[in-house]
Enzyme design. Sequence first.
Site, PDB file in Angstrom:
ATOM      1  N   HIS A  15      40.629  53.944  29.803  1.00  0.00           N
ATOM      2  CA  HIS A  15      39.472  53.058  29.949  1.00  0.00           C
ATOM      3  C   HIS A  15      39.214  52.673  31.407  1.00  0.00           C
ATOM      4  O   HIS A  15      38.141  52.169  31.730  1.00  0.00           O
ATOM      5  CB  HIS A  15      39.619  51.812  29.063  1.00  0.00           C
ATOM      6  CG  HIS A  15      40.626  50.804  29.529  1.00  0.00           C
ATOM      7  ND1 HIS A  15      41.882  50.695  28.980  1.00  0.00           N
ATOM      8  CD2 HIS A  15      40.573  49.855  30.491  1.00  0.00           C
ATOM      9  CE1 HIS A  15      42.543  49.716  29.571  1.00  0.00           C
ATOM     10  NE2 HIS A  15      41.776  49.187  30.502  1.00  0.00           N
ATOM     11  N   ASP A  52      44.832  55.998  24.970  1.00  0.00           N
ATOM     12  CA  ASP A  52      44.322  55.314  26.164  1.00  0.00           C
ATOM     13  C   ASP A  52      45.152  55.651  27.401  1.00  0.00           C
ATOM     14  O   ASP A  52      45.578  54.775  28.144  1.00  0.00           O
ATOM     15  CB  ASP A  52      44.253  53.795  25.965  1.00  0.00           C
ATOM     16  CG  ASP A  52      43.354  53.122  27.008  1.00  0.00           C
ATOM     17  OD1 ASP A  52      42.666  53.843  27.759  1.00  0.00           O
ATOM     18  OD2 ASP A  52      43.349  51.879  27.072  1.00  0.00           O
ATOM     19  N   SER A  83      45.398  46.966  34.270  1.00  0.00           N
ATOM     20  CA  SER A  83      45.345  48.090  33.333  1.00  0.00           C
ATOM     21  C   SER A  83      45.766  49.386  34.012  1.00  0.00           C
ATOM     22  O   SER A  83      45.270  49.735  35.084  1.00  0.00           O
ATOM     23  CB  SER A  83      43.928  48.253  32.779  1.00  0.00           C
ATOM     24  OG  SER A  83      43.601  47.205  31.912  1.00  0.00           O
TER      25      SER A  83
END
Length: 358
Positions: free
Chosen positions: A91, A121, A200
């Site tokens: 992402h 992911d 992230s």
Amino acid sequence: MLLKMTPFLIALLLNSAPVTAAPVAPPSMPDLVEKTLPGVVNISSTTVVNYEVFGMDEFLRFWGIPQERKHTSLGSGLLIDKDGYVITNNHVVDQATEVLVTLLDKRQFRARIVGKDQKIDIALLQIQDEKRRVPSDLLPVPLGNSDAVRIAEPVFAVGNPFGLQHTVTMGIISAKNRTIGQGPFDNFLQTDASINPGNSGGPLFDMKGEVIGINTVIYSRTGQSGGLGFAIPVNEAKEMIPDLKRYGRVPRPWLGLLAERMTPQIQVYYRLSVDKGVLVYNIVQNAPADDAGLKQGDIITALNGTAVAEPNDLERALAKHRPSDSVKLSIRRGLRKLELKVKLEELPKLDRVHQGII
């Protein structure tokens, strides 16, 4: 006036433990962090977004109002070898037209997206200089064994929260094998180390300085760290790297069906023969399940002998196989028990299939 110290009071004072809000770093912690920082990178990805307003295209073009806008997002990543490969979250770079990676020494390189997997992911990048060469002095971080991680083990995270490069936070492993509703492959490490937007794709380290997780999700009502962070176990990422390098994706098989978990209520309402299993309610035409003879209303109870009680169980069991493998489905059709052999095929791109398809 002097306070008389009784033996009871002395024992009480000696056994009283101070209350601390966060784990205390061991004396060697600064040295350990210093060794890991060069292997952590900051990632900036740019995505071009097209804005279309119905009936206004000619007006916007006439007045020179741009219909394209660039959107920049920040994330983190980790160098895994001297060939310039970087692991991050999908992402962070999904649909990016440009990806820039910044090292600890502030050098910046363009990165190409080698491969990515939306289900887990994870994305794999490779950094290159202006002459498309890999920098020769990279310092990758070692990848550990996430299966050996224990609950309450101290850990630390390094990343780029809110653009604050190479921020270090400490915590513990709060739980393992967490399912948080992200998808059928949920298997997160939970930590209370502070993780915020921008972390992230960054690493979660153990006290040996080895990566045990890829920080991915936070649970928060404010959008900031609430002490509930979740990381993908690094062992899952390691398994995917060869496929991402070779194919640019992780080839996953599919059956081509939509299903739901059987419950006693569904059994009673539809007068079905079993109350556990995966109830098939739609099948994609010419998909593997259709070719094998599966029908709407069938109840899948096992795949190759592994019992399945809900769609996520079925998808996880399916993921252990490769496209072109054959599997055996145990089903109930009315009062009959059947076994169907299914020849698997690769799952089409997710933008071409219905959400929730298996």
